[in-house]
Enzyme design. Structure first.
Site, short mmCIF file in Angstrom:
data_model
loop_
_atom_site.label_atom_id
_atom_site.label_comp_id
_atom_site.label_asym_id
_atom_site.label_seq_id
_atom_site.Cartn_x
_atom_site.Cartn_y
_atom_site.Cartn_z
N GLY A 64 0.83 -1.19 0.00
CA GLY A 64 0.00 0.00 0.00
C GLY A 64 0.87 1.24 0.00
N GLN A 90 2.97 9.87 1.66
CA GLN A 90 4.26 9.18 1.60
C GLN A 90 5.10 9.56 0.40
OE1 GLN A 90 2.38 5.09 2.32
NE2 GLN A 90 4.38 4.92 3.26
N CYS A 114 6.12 -0.43 6.93
CA CYS A 114 5.71 0.76 6.20
C CYS A 114 6.89 1.25 5.39
CB CYS A 114 5.27 1.83 7.21
SG CYS A 114 4.77 3.37 6.45
N LEU A 115 6.65 1.60 4.14
CA LEU A 115 7.75 2.10 3.30
C LEU A 115 8.36 3.38 3.86
CD1 LEU A 115 6.33 1.48 -0.30
CD2 LEU A 115 7.96 0.07 0.98
N HIS A 166 -4.21 0.78 7.74
CA HIS A 166 -2.87 1.37 7.79
C HIS A 166 -2.76 2.56 6.83
CE1 HIS A 166 1.72 0.87 7.85
NE2 HIS A 166 1.50 1.68 6.84
N GLU A 167 -3.26 2.37 5.61
CA GLU A 167 -3.14 3.44 4.61
C GLU A 167 -4.05 4.63 4.94
OE1 GLU A 167 -0.65 3.40 2.72
OE2 GLU A 167 -0.21 1.31 3.13
N HIS A 204 -2.57 6.92 7.35
CA HIS A 204 -1.60 7.85 6.76
C HIS A 204 -2.27 9.17 6.38
CE1 HIS A 204 2.28 5.93 6.41
NE2 HIS A 204 1.77 4.82 5.89
NI NI Z 1 2.70 2.97 5.71
#
Ligand code: NI
Length: 158
Positions: free
Chosen positions: A46, A51, A88-89, A130-131, A134
């Site tokens: 995701g 991000q 998470c990236l 999770h997304e 963000h």
């Molecule tokens: Ni993330």
């Protein structure tokens, strides 16, 4: 195709509330395409617009069952509470346990601005939560659980 650089923890933009998308135009479509490309390039499941340094309510998700594009998503119902491991990236090379709803109902718009709703369960539901976090300036590291041996054993059984 173009890809974006991924912003990492410490950058203020990850802590902002993302702005609603109002224009469903070619620019948005190009951005969605490049976001998906970026997610796949970095082996993520995701990616949220903050991000890539863009504070807008846009998310792409693919947990291995196809690409989902969510514009202005909102969780309208949730049930259950399950423990799972997340990464998470924007938090490179780390993972942590987080409790998430097991099942959710999400309302969002597609790339043309058309509203839709869907139910998500288990890992897909986790990725959505999770997304969407963000978009509210929340990172999984804010929600870390510190499971007991017993809780971890129960998790493995699921
Ligand atoms: Ni993330």
């Amino acid at each position: 195709m173009a890809t974006y650089n991924v912003v990492t923890i410490g950058d203020e933009i990850l802590r902002e509330k993302a702005v609603l998308v109002r224009r469903f135009d070619a620019r948005l479509h190009n951005m969605l395409d490049a976001m998906a490309e970026t997610m796949y390039e970095f082996d993520g499941v995701g990616l949220a617009a903050p991000q890539i340094g863009i504070s807008k309510q846009i998310v792409v998700i693919d947990v291995g069952e196809g690409l989902w594009e969510l514009i202005n998503p909102k969780i309208v119902e949730k049930s259950g509470n399950v423990l799972g491991l997340e990464g998470c990236l924007s938090v490179p090379e780390k993972q942590g346990y987080v409790y998430r709803a097991q099942k959710i109902l999400v309302r969002a718009q597609n790339r043309y601005g058309e509203p839709f709703e869907f139910e998500a369960e288990n890992y897909f539901a986790r990725a959505c939560q999770h997304e969407i976090d963000h978009l509210n300036g929340v990172l999984y590291v804010d929600k870390l659980a510190h499971p007991t041996e017993q809780e971890l054993a129960e998790m493995d059984e699921e």
